[in-house]
Structures are given as C-alpha cells and as structure tokens.
Design a protein around this motif. Structure first.
Motif, PDB file in Angstrom:
ATOM      1  N   THR A 465       0.815  -1.221   0.000  1.00 29.73           N
ATOM      2  CA  THR A 465       0.000   0.000   0.000  1.00 29.73           C
ATOM      3  C   THR A 465       0.847   1.270   0.000  1.00 29.73           C
ATOM      4  O   THR A 465       0.311   2.359   0.145  1.00 29.73           O
ATOM      5  CB  THR A 465      -0.922   0.038   1.235  1.00 29.73           C
ATOM      6  OG1 THR A 465      -0.092  -0.003   2.406  1.00 29.73           O
ATOM      7  CG2 THR A 465      -1.880  -1.143   1.274  1.00 29.73           C
ATOM      8  N   ALA A 466       2.166   1.109  -0.148  1.00 30.24           N
ATOM      9  CA  ALA A 466       3.041   2.285  -0.098  1.00 30.24           C
ATOM     10  C   ALA A 466       2.725   3.248  -1.241  1.00 30.24           C
ATOM     11  O   ALA A 466       2.393   2.837  -2.347  1.00 30.24           O
ATOM     12  CB  ALA A 466       4.505   1.863  -0.165  1.00 30.24           C
ATOM     13  N   VAL A 467       2.831   4.525  -0.946  1.00 33.26           N
ATOM     14  CA  VAL A 467       2.709   5.580  -1.958  1.00 33.26           C
ATOM     15  C   VAL A 467       3.973   6.416  -1.832  1.00 33.26           C
ATOM     16  O   VAL A 467       4.324   6.841  -0.738  1.00 33.26           O
ATOM     17  CB  VAL A 467       1.453   6.439  -1.695  1.00 33.26           C
ATOM     18  CG1 VAL A 467       1.438   7.656  -2.603  1.00 33.26           C
ATOM     19  CG2 VAL A 467       0.189   5.605  -1.884  1.00 33.26           C
ATOM     20  N   PHE A 468       4.670   6.617  -2.946  1.00 31.54           N
ATOM     21  CA  PHE A 468       5.997   7.239  -2.855  1.00 31.54           C
ATOM     22  C   PHE A 468       6.289   8.055  -4.108  1.00 31.54           C
ATOM     23  O   PHE A 468       5.863   7.713  -5.199  1.00 31.54           O
ATOM     24  CB  PHE A 468       7.077   6.164  -2.646  1.00 31.54           C
ATOM     25  CG  PHE A 468       6.940   4.979  -3.566  1.00 31.54           C
ATOM     26  CD1 PHE A 468       6.059   3.947  -3.272  1.00 31.54           C
ATOM     27  CD2 PHE A 468       7.682   4.892  -4.734  1.00 31.54           C
ATOM     28  CE1 PHE A 468       5.916   2.850  -4.132  1.00 31.54           C
ATOM     29  CE2 PHE A 468       7.550   3.811  -5.597  1.00 31.54           C
ATOM     30  CZ  PHE A 468       6.656   2.781  -5.288  1.00 31.54           C
ATOM     31  N   PRO A 469       7.029   9.153  -3.939  1.00 25.78           N
ATOM     32  CA  PRO A 469       7.307  10.004  -5.105  1.00 25.78           C
ATOM     33  C   PRO A 469       8.272   9.335  -6.079  1.00 25.78           C
ATOM     34  O   PRO A 469       9.016   8.434  -5.697  1.00 25.78           O
ATOM     35  CB  PRO A 469       7.962  11.251  -4.504  1.00 25.78           C
ATOM     36  CG  PRO A 469       8.145  11.014  -3.065  1.00 25.78           C
ATOM     37  CD  PRO A 469       7.594   9.687  -2.695  1.00 25.78           C
ATOM     38  N   ASN A 471      11.507   8.645  -8.154  1.00 27.79           N
ATOM     39  CA  ASN A 471      12.904   8.666  -7.718  1.00 27.79           C
ATOM     40  C   ASN A 471      13.125   8.093  -6.329  1.00 27.79           C
ATOM     41  O   ASN A 471      14.235   8.129  -5.821  1.00 27.79           O
ATOM     42  CB  ASN A 471      13.519  10.071  -7.798  1.00 27.79           C
ATOM     43  CG  ASN A 471      13.702  10.477  -9.243  1.00 27.79           C
ATOM     44  OD1 ASN A 471      14.100   9.649 -10.064  1.00 27.79           O
ATOM     45  ND2 ASN A 471      13.382  11.706  -9.565  1.00 27.79           N
ATOM     46  N   THR A 472      12.058   7.576  -5.706  1.00 30.10           N
ATOM     47  CA  THR A 472      12.259   6.866  -4.439  1.00 30.10           C
ATOM     48  C   THR A 472      12.947   5.545  -4.752  1.00 30.10           C
ATOM     49  O   THR A 472      12.602   4.862  -5.711  1.00 30.10           O
ATOM     50  CB  THR A 472      10.900   6.623  -3.756  1.00 30.10           C
ATOM     51  OG1 THR A 472      10.284   7.880  -3.498  1.00 30.10           O
ATOM     52  CG2 THR A 472      11.070   5.860  -2.446  1.00 30.10           C
ATOM     53  N   PRO A 555      -3.010  13.517  -5.530  1.00 32.13           N
ATOM     54  CA  PRO A 555      -3.966  14.308  -4.760  1.00 32.13           C
ATOM     55  C   PRO A 555      -3.830  15.788  -5.108  1.00 32.13           C
ATOM     56  O   PRO A 555      -2.794  16.222  -5.614  1.00 32.13           O
ATOM     57  CB  PRO A 555      -3.563  14.047  -3.310  1.00 32.13           C
ATOM     58  CG  PRO A 555      -2.235  13.393  -3.340  1.00 32.13           C
ATOM     59  CD  PRO A 555      -1.973  12.891  -4.712  1.00 32.13           C
ATOM     60  N   VAL A 556      -4.880  16.554  -4.818  1.00 31.93           N
ATOM     61  CA  VAL A 556      -4.843  18.002  -5.050  1.00 31.93           C
ATOM     62  C   VAL A 556      -3.658  18.608  -4.294  1.00 31.93           C
ATOM     63  O   VAL A 556      -3.432  18.274  -3.132  1.00 31.93           O
ATOM     64  CB  VAL A 556      -6.155  18.647  -4.544  1.00 31.93           C
ATOM     65  CG1 VAL A 556      -6.104  20.169  -4.719  1.00 31.93           C
ATOM     66  CG2 VAL A 556      -7.345  18.059  -5.296  1.00 31.93           C
ATOM     67  N   GLY A 557      -2.902  19.445  -4.956  1.00 34.35           N
ATOM     68  CA  GLY A 557      -1.780  20.116  -4.289  1.00 34.35           C
ATOM     69  C   GLY A 557      -0.494  19.320  -4.329  1.00 34.35           C
ATOM     70  O   GLY A 557       0.528  19.760  -3.812  1.00 34.35           O
ATOM     71  N   ALA A 558      -0.526  18.137  -4.949  1.00 37.33           N
ATOM     72  CA  ALA A 558       0.691  17.316  -5.019  1.00 37.33           C
ATOM     73  C   ALA A 558       1.748  18.046  -5.826  1.00 37.33           C
ATOM     74  O   ALA A 558       1.446  18.727  -6.803  1.00 37.33           O
ATOM     75  CB  ALA A 558       0.379  15.966  -5.640  1.00 37.33           C
ATOM     76  N   GLU A 559       2.999  17.921  -5.385  1.00 34.97           N
ATOM     77  CA  GLU A 559       4.102  18.598  -6.069  1.00 34.97           C
ATOM     78  C   GLU A 559       4.998  17.628  -6.814  1.00 34.97           C
ATOM     79  O   GLU A 559       5.887  18.028  -7.546  1.00 34.97           O
ATOM     80  CB  GLU A 559       4.939  19.367  -5.042  1.00 34.97           C
ATOM     81  CG  GLU A 559       4.142  20.499  -4.403  1.00 34.97           C
ATOM     82  CD  GLU A 559       4.833  21.094  -3.187  1.00 34.97           C
ATOM     83  OE1 GLU A 559       5.930  20.629  -2.832  1.00 34.97           O
ATOM     84  OE2 GLU A 559       4.258  22.027  -2.594  1.00 34.97           O
ATOM     85  N   LYS A 560       4.792  16.331  -6.572  1.00 40.85           N
ATOM     86  CA  LYS A 560       5.651  15.325  -7.184  1.00 40.85           C
ATOM     87  C   LYS A 560       4.803  14.221  -7.767  1.00 40.85           C
ATOM     88  O   LYS A 560       3.797  13.841  -7.184  1.00 40.85           O
ATOM     89  CB  LYS A 560       6.568  14.713  -6.114  1.00 40.85           C
ATOM     90  CG  LYS A 560       7.639  15.661  -5.659  1.00 40.85           C
ATOM     91  CD  LYS A 560       8.239  15.225  -4.336  1.00 40.85           C
ATOM     92  CE  LYS A 560       9.144  16.312  -3.812  1.00 40.85           C
ATOM     93  NZ  LYS A 560      10.435  16.382  -4.479  1.00 40.85           N
ATOM     94  N   LEU A 562       3.549  10.658  -8.251  1.00 36.24           N
ATOM     95  CA  LEU A 562       3.545   9.597  -7.240  1.00 36.24           C
ATOM     96  C   LEU A 562       3.474   8.223  -7.883  1.00 36.24           C
ATOM     97  O   LEU A 562       2.866   8.051  -8.938  1.00 36.24           O
ATOM     98  CB  LEU A 562       2.342   9.777  -6.314  1.00 36.24           C
ATOM     99  CG  LEU A 562       2.415  10.952  -5.337  1.00 36.24           C
ATOM    100  CD1 LEU A 562       1.122  11.048  -4.539  1.00 36.24           C
ATOM    101  CD2 LEU A 562       3.598  10.783  -4.391  1.00 36.24           C
TER     102      LEU A 562
END
Lengths: 621, 621
Positions: A465-469, A471-472, A555-560, A562
């Motif tokens: 269930t991990a959520v990660f930007p 380049n992780t 999500p709204v406001g996300a900068e990277k 995912l």
C-alpha cells in the motif's frame, strides 16, 4: 481435471504427482575432495604456482551455473550458490556467507578446508595472513570480474605475494567426467510477448551509449543478450537463457556471439537480419580489435579477461552499469499484460495446490517432496508451464527457517500436525515469470506463530500500500516492511524484494527493495514483496507477492509525481495465521479487498472443490 | 527578570533586545569581483598556468570558515556555504548546489561567472568540455582532500590537460586587506563536562589504530582534536573549535599542532602532560618523517598535501574514516547529563521567546531581526550562553521556504498577520549544544498550512517513537519521517537528522538520519529529528527536536537488542497548526505526553506570564 482430485481418489492422485523440472538429489561429492585437491596442488605446482583461487562462477557471473561450470562443487563438495575456495600448498579455505556456513560445514572435508564466513573473515584478510612474500597465487581471469581481481591483487600485494592470471583453468585439465557445456536450443521470443522489436531496442541502446560517451558496449550478462535480441535459450536450469555475448557499437551492426549449434536455420536467419552471428570464440579476437575505442563493460558480469583483451588491443575499457539492465527492468505494455495473464494462470494452479494441501496435510502423511511434486504438477496442468523459475523451497517446521532450503531425498521430512509449512516457488511461462511464497498452518498454529505471521503480514501490506514520489529507491521502502517486527525485537536477514524478469531470471537487477537498493523504482518494474520471519530450529514464515510499480493518482496540491504498487500475485493468505486484533482498520481492509480480488479472478478458473475451498479461504476478516 | 517583560513595558523591553553573536550584514563584494578575477588571471599566467580551481574550503575542510579563508567569497562575491569556482583565461564558472543557485545568481557577476548546478553539471564535466590539450590547471592541495584532487586530476586527464599542485595560493598574494587568521584562546574542557580524560581517550584511540593496522593517525578534523584533548577554542564563529592538528602514534606521545599564542601557561602545561605541543608549521616537517609507517588519514578532512608529504617521506598514507569521529559521536554519561541540563535551560529560554512572540506578533510590527535578537537575548539571560550554535534561521512567510535562509538587513521583513514563522536556532553552553526549530502561526493558519504542518508532525512523531534493532542505520529510519508527506505528493529536500556535538559542532558525523546515513545508530548518539515542508514563495514548516539514542526494553521473545530515541528538546509545538483529526490515537498520545513533560520541566523555570502561556500551549489535544 476435477475427477483426479476427487475425494475418493485423493491418494491415487497424490501418487501421480511428479516433478520433472525439480530434482531432489544431493550432488555433493565430498568423498572425492581429498584426491581432487591433491591433484590440483600437483597441477598448480607443476605450473610454478603456490596456490589458486576457485570461485563459484562461470564466465558471465550467472547466478545459476551449468553443471560444466561447477568447479567449486567438484573440488570441495560444497553445492551452495555462493562461495570461493583458496587452495595453497599446505592449507585451504572455503569462504561462504551466513546462509551457507552450516551447509558448507556439513558438505566439505574439514581436514582439508577451513570454512570461513565471507563477511566476518573475508578472503583478502585470510590471504594477507596466509600468503608469504614471493608467493604466486593463480586465478582464472574468465571467472572473476575486474573488481574482484583487483581486490585479490591488493590482498596479494599487502602480503608481498603476486596474483597471476592463468591462461587456462587447471581444474578443467583434471576434471575427467566433466559434463559437456550446455547446448540448449535458442528460440525467438515473439513480439507478442516481448512487446518491442530487437531493432527498436538496439536503437535505444545506441542512444544510451551516446549519453555514456562509449563507442561500444560488450554485453556480458546473458539476460541482457536475451532481452536485446528477443531470444530465449535452455542453457541454465529454470532460466530460459542462452549463454551468449554481444558487442553493440554506437554505430553499425552488433555482433552476437553464440554457438551455431544452438540455432536452427529460421532463428539464424532472423538474427542475421539484425546482427553478425559469430562463434563464441570470436569474442576474444574482436575484443582485442577496439583500438582507441571506449568500450563499456558491465562491472557486475564482465570477466577480467575482457578488460585485459581490450586494454592490450589499445582500447579503453570503461567499467560501469550495463545500461540494458535498467532498460530491461522497466517492462512494456506487452510484458505487463503477459505478467498479469501469467499470474492468473499461476494463481489458479496455486489455488489447486493450496486446496489440495488443506485436504491432505491434516492426514499427517505428506512430505516436503510430495508437496513440491504436487505443486509442479498443478502448474504443468495449465499446459503452459515451460519450467519452474527456481527449485521450490518447501520447508516444514524447522526446515522453514532455513531461508535457502532446497529439499533433497536426505533432508526430506514429513509435514507434522500443527507445524508451519513454507512454500516459495515460481513458474516460467512464455508470457511471464512468477515467484510466490505462502506459509500455511498444517493444523492449529500457536499464538506466537500467529503473532509473528501477522507482523510479517503488516510489513507485506505496508509495501503493498506504499505511496511514494518518483525517484524513491527500494532502500527507502525496505524499512516499512520491518517496523512491526522491530517493535517485537525481531527482523529478517534478507532484502524485502528483488526484481523479476519477463520470462527471464527470477532475480533481476538493478532495482531491489533492500538496504542496498539504491536504484530508483520506475513505473513498469516488477519486484517481489517478501518480508519474513525465521525462528531457527522451529519454523519459518514468508509472505511473497510480486508487485508492479504503477502511477498513483495525484492528490490536489501534489508537487511530485507519485507511484504505488499493483499486486500481481493472486493467492489466498492463510487466515488461520492472522491475528486480526493486531491489524489496523486499513490493513484489514487491504486484506479483505485483496482476498475478494483473488476470489473473483481465480474462482472461475478452478474446479468446484477448489472453488469451495477458495471461498472459505478468502472470506472477509 | 520578569519585570522587564511586564505587560506595560513590552515595547521598551523589545527595544532592549540585541544580538551579540549574530550579525545581519551581507558580506558579498560582487562589485570588486571583476578586478579581482583579472588580477588572478594575470597572476596565474605569470606562474605559467592556464587556470585555477578555487573551492570554498580551508585546510581542514571546516563547515564554517574563518574570514581569512573566504577566498571564494573574496573572488566571486558568493557567500553560500558550498561552492567551487574554476577560473580559466577566457571563461569562469561557479558551481554550487540546489540550495544556493538562486543566491549565487544574485551575488555573482554573470558576465564573469557562469553559475552551474553542482550535481546536474558537475565541475569535472565542465572541465572536460572547457579544457584543451596541454592546459595546465592549478589547485591548492591544502584546500582539497585527496579524493577531490583525484576527481579533478581525472577530469583534466580526460581533456588531455594537466592538474598542477601549487606550493602557495595565488589569491593570498593578491588579497590585500585579508583578515588575520583567527587566534582564539584555547581553554581546557573540564572533565565534569567531557566525562573522560584525554589520556583515557588516547588509550582507546590507540586500540582503534591497532585494529586498523595503522602506525599513526593524523587528526585533521579540528572537532576530533578538540574532543581528544578536551580543549575548546574560538577560531570559528559559533563553534568552540581551535584550528589545530594532531598526530597520534600507536605507541608513544601524540603531537598537538597549535599556535602557541592561543595557549596560556596553565593550558600549555596541562596539554604538555599528554602531548608534545608544536607549532602548526611543524606538521609539514613531521608528516614527511614517517618512513615505512602506515599513516591513517581522515578521508573527509585531510588535505591532499598531507597525502603527498607522507608519500614523499616514504610513509604509507591510508585514507579512511578517522576512528575518533565515531567515538566522539557516542556521548558518555557526563555529556548526556550535560545535554539534558542544557536542554532544560534552553527550553526555558525558548518558552520565554515563544510566549513573547505570541504576545507581540499579533501587533504586526515584529521583523525577523527583532525575533532573532529577542531569542538571543532570552538565551543570554540564562547567564550560561557561550555562543549561538549557528546563525538563527528566522523566516517569515516566503522566507521560511528558503531552507538555509539567514536574515540580513537587506532581506529582513515584517512578520505579517496569518503568516507562518519558522525559527531554527541553537545555543552553545559548556554542558551541551542545542538545535531546535519551531514553526508558529502569527494569526490564523489556513487549512492547507495545518494539513502540511500535521503531516510534518506525523513524520516527526514517527522518528520520535521509532523502535529499531541495534545496527539499524539512519538511512533505514529516514523514510518514516516522509510517508505522511508522500501520500499527499509532497516531500522535503534535506535529511531528517544530523549528529550534534557536545559543546562542539552543531553538525557532527558520522551518523545521520538521511538517505546517505549508512552508519549504524548507537546508544549515546545525539541527532536532530527535523522533517519539514517548504512551499516555495509561500511558507516553510519544520519541527526539530534533538533526540538521544537509548536502549529500549526488550519485549518477551525479542531476538535483538532494541534501541529507541529519548527526545531532549523541550518546547511546545504550536497547537493551532495541528489538525487533530489527522493524528492517530498513538500520535495524539505522544504529543500530549510530550507537552505534559515540557510543562512539568519548564514551568518552574520561567516567569509567571510565560508560565501562563506555557500552560495553554501544552494543553491536552
């Protein structure tokens, strides 16, 4: 064929299972070790040497070796998958890692070999202490990478000794009944499965060479040769590889070095459209002809010999990662669709197996080999099984705690009531490679077993269930699989996950979910998610699914951008081993929705009896 | 002195604040850059060179440089803490990292220097492209480590150019009003604070040298010199370091290289009991006298010059980690007790500051500099402040998003209503070094600010409550601080934590909580826990406490010794910025119990008005 698995016929059915791909022999030849070491000592003395290094390796640093390359096993009796021996005139040592020190102690003659821990007392330290000034230590530069040779050279230098490159391997001169090198047929891997033509792949590889400012790439990893030219072979057990090399220039036609006897006419013609097909021996001559060219060599698989050949011919060897390794790890649409299809098929076979196990195990008569044979048989019944993807690990009770356990006729044991049974297995289908582990209770598990199983499951779900930007790296996710165990003062001593090939190696680089996994995870990569827990002498637990890296909606406001994982493996997780109180609401929801998905996809593919079992096995918790 | 902070006197009080340790000047001298670069070009030409490398570095690779070592700022006008310039006859470039590219663009003359991103277009690549065959590029081997020199050498070789070691630095010949080198007084750091005598430390260091098979250790990191000999100095702003070297043989008396003018008689006599005290210049001669000796050099701080001196004298330089770095990081009982005491004192000062800020900020008149001056004044009022531990980062609104912001008279801005204010500061007390960040709302925060603040807090709590087996590295804990941000598509672009010295550097190796933190965390280490979030042009958030690695009681059945963190910093976390709904039950409990502890310890140490504020600020959520 449901009738065969009907209740009244269970025993007959059980007798019909057989393993065709897996063997249960113990190939150790310890009894011959003394004579062979003596012969080797005489031979190296004759050549003016004082000792020799014998790694478990072939010319391409393959993980699984053809029998003809098992020099270390021939010499020492040790059959583990990682080890190096050093034989001097009056002493010898075998180095292996923590997984194998017990096995090595049992397999080798302690009067000849000191068994050493590869990490705690590494060969270079032993060499520094045991070599004396002027000693000449031989090594076969085809069996070592240049990094490995360099470490040996430094250890020799520290002791005032000399490392000597051998032009031919003394063991090959002594090994009388040495098996012939493999000559598996090479087949084309259809575009339907590969998803991209060899020509298109070559164009992408050339663009990478330009970025790397290399004139030429020598492809020494046979997985990368297979991927590039869309070929598969049969030279290595359980992995559809051809032992072949390639040389890809930044401009012009690549050369493919492969034994002509492995090619039928149609395959040869198809390959000749995109490459010069040459005999393997031609590589030696060609490598010496790259004057003034920068030649990229795969640091992980290229033999030290290649570095020397290139240098001696006036070329510039540039060691580093083979760019193909990363390209291959990122699966395309066809490969992803193939993997999904393979996992449905494999999931159905697993359901048959697990249902069968649930019926038979309580009778107390099953052995580990019975289970391995049954599982392989269920997979063969799919009609699509090309091979298993590695020797099945089927460990009951204490055997489950041996992470790399492979059952032999000697180690085989009955699966006793109330024991845990760990089965880690996989299949090679033309559309995909699978790798799955389930741990099941043969009876009633203890509270401790359920506690441990649930902690491992919490780790598994944390990865799923991990959520990660973007380049992780895998190293950044690895701890998520461990924190529930850490809290109880527990851990597991292997990585959480490895890359998996597309009808290729079940262990594939460059990404992994482990402390050492510094490569960024990219969309399209397929990795395993397999935390575990091992109680020495008691039981082992592992829950393994393959996962695909996919885009996560932002999500709204996300900068990277995912990413997240899609779980590919479809098989019930033993509900009897889960302590539901220990799960968070989110974890319980994940499990229930995973089980609902398994039931929905697998139920239509299995017989009625298995379907009934599946329904119960995937019931909401 | 509560009266001074009485309600009616708030404004007067406010005017009395002053910063003695922090300055608000912008020292950039861009206007002089053109003339200085021209002079340097003439000077290097005179010496038969075609170019020169100018790093921001002194001879010991200190993080903060004395003014006399700011050659890069003198030449380019760039005052950031990381950068390197390369000046060729017809072009020049300045390389700096992502934190500073904007600042560099503003500070340097773009007609002279191309500003390059250190990672995306590194100097070696630029050199390869801009040097031509036969070019001679000079470097000062005192200002580069051997690793750094080696990288330059390879880049030169790739372009057919030559890297030339200079015997003296051309800038020093040109720099007319160069400040004198620092001559801070050296004082003994009492055993009450140090907890271990220099003699005992030296015995432990000798044992490490034996393990490393080194005959000699050159201590080039002044932090390690300070720790070993229990001395403190005043050569570097905000860090009580003496610029000194040492040479510690495996047997016999060590040599301490320090300017005699920094020692009073008592200190000199005490030091002479354990070391030969020599002039700094003697190191050059001594290093050339280690014939046949293996001399350990700190890879991270030893100048390339030292490698050459040792080699030329027939010694064997062995580059690696200085073992003192790890020994120093593991604090003893006295240091831990000192840190706890320092944090109570510092917590009281912070409470005074935060209470004052809560009263004054809503009036809308405070500036960043006002806040910095007030905070330093409250710390001085403890009567124990030796220095601040680094220039306070006080960023309101968009300035808070600049991770390494330092307010100057030019950048100073008024803290506006409903803005966030981030203040990251620390103190040097004789018993310990502190480093703490709080983000406070000057008015009513937006829902987004509260969401972001709460995600950062969740990461902070994940670290504060982590339980992990021995040998876990900081890299393995770092992701725990990020997952709550990742889920929203957010992250922060710095490590989660760094080591902190004991009345020494606020940034101390070798352990850190970051992707690069491969060193195992050991009991007694003090690190920061400082996740953040930065919205460019809008606001910055960071919540930082120092934590101590302690033993965690082992649960029944545990197989590994466990560690956890004790939070040392004692200051309220702004409740107005917390969205309680987003916290789990466990997170909420941690916050409430932390606040209860802060209230219990700090309330007796502050005035009544602050106490009233503290009570409200630490109320249960």
């Amino acid at each position: 064929m449901p009738a065969l698995r009907g209740a009244g016929l269970a025993l007959e059915c059980f007798r019909m299972f057989e393993a065709r791909f897996q063997t249960f022999d113990d190939s150790s030849e310890r009894s011959q070790s003394a004579a062979r070491v003596a012969a080797l000592r005489a031979e190296i003395k004759r050549r003016g040497l004082d000792g020799m290094v014998v790694p478990r390796a072939d010319r391409q640093q393959n993980e699984y070796l053809p029998a003809s390359e098992e020099r270390l096993a021939w010499l020492t009796g040790f059959t583990g998958s990682a080890g190096t021996a050093v034989v001097l005139a009056d002493r010898a040592a075998l180095f292996t890692d923590g997984r194998y020190t017990v096995q090595a102690g049992a397999q080798v003659d302690g009067a000849i070999f000191a068994v050493m821990h590869l990490v705690e007392s590494p060969p270079d330290q032993w060499l520094e202490q045991n070599l004396t000034g002027g000693t000449r230590l031989g090594y076969d530069p085809w069996l070592h990478t240049s990094d490995s040779a360099e470490r040996l050279r430094q250890a020799c230098a520290a002791a005032g000794a000399e490392l000597v490159a051998l032009t031919d391997n003394p063991i090959d001169a002594l090994w009388r009944d040495r098996p012939a090198p493999p000559a598996g047929r090479v087949v084309l891997h259809g575009i339907k499965f590969a998803g991209e033509s060899a020509a298109d792949k070559l164009a992408r590889i050339r663009a990478e060479l330009k970025k790397l400012r290399a004139d030429m790439l020598i492809v020494s990893d046979p997985q990368n040769v297979a991927w590039t030219f869309n070929i598969r072979g049969a030279d290595i057990a359980h992995t559809p590889l051809a032992l072949a090399f390639a040389a890809i220039p930044r401009e012009g036609k690549p050369a493919l070095y492969v034994d002509g006897g492995k090619l039928d006419n149609a395959t040869r013609h198809a390959l000749e459209d995109i490459a010069d097909v040459r005999a393997p021996g031609a590589l030696t001559r060609d490598a010496a002809g790259f004057r003034d060219k920068t030649v990229r060599l795969d640091q992980a698989s290229a033999a030290d010999t290649l570095t020397h050949l290139i240098k001696d011919g006036g070329g510039k060897p540039a060691r580093g990662a083979d760019p193909i390794t990363l390209m291959k790890a990122v699966k395309n649409r066809a490969e992803i669709a193939g993997s999904r299809a393979a996992h449905k098929r494999d999931g159905a076979a697993l359901a048959h197996f697990l249902a069968w196990f649930a019926r038979e195990a309580p009778k107390g008569k099953l052995t580990e080999i019975d289970a391995v044979e049954a599982l392989e048989s269920f997979r063969r019944e799919t009609g699509k099984l090309k091979d298993i993807s590695f020797p099945t690990i089927a460990g009951s009770g204490p055997n489950g705690a041996i992470v790399h356990y492979r059952v032999t006729r000697a180690s085989n044991r009955r699966i006793r009531k109330n024991e845990l049974f760990l089965v880690d297995s996989g299949a090679q289908y033309e559309d995909g490679t699978t790798d799955v582990t389930r741990t099941v209770a043969a009876g009633k598990p203890t509270a401790e077993m359920r506690d441990r199983f649930t902690r491992v499951l919490k780790g598994h779900i944390a990865i799923a269930t991990a959520v990660f930007p973007e380049n992780t790296s895998g190293a950044q996710l690895d701890p998520l699989a461990r924190t529930a165990l850490w809290r109880a003062g527990l851990d597991f001593d292997h990585g959480t996950g490895h890359g998996v090939g597309s009808y290729l190696s079940v262990h594939e680089g460059p990404a992994r979910i482990s402390k050492l996994g510094t490569v960024a995870l990219r969309r399209g990569m397929i990795l395993s998610n397999e935390p575990g827990y091992y109680k020495t002498g008691a039981y082992g637990i592992r829950t393994e699914n393959l996962v695909l890296v996919i885009a996560e909606p932002e999500p709204v406001g996300a900068e990277k951008p995912l990413n997240a994982f899609e779980t590919l493996t479809l098989a019930p997780i033993d509900r009897a081993l889960i302590d539901v109180k220990m799960l968070t609401e989110k974890e319980r929801k994940w499990l229930n929705s995973y089980h609902a998905r398994v039931a929905a996809i697998i139920a239509p593919l299995v017989d009625a009896k298995t379907r009934a079992w599946l329904k119960a096995a995937t019931k909401k918790l």
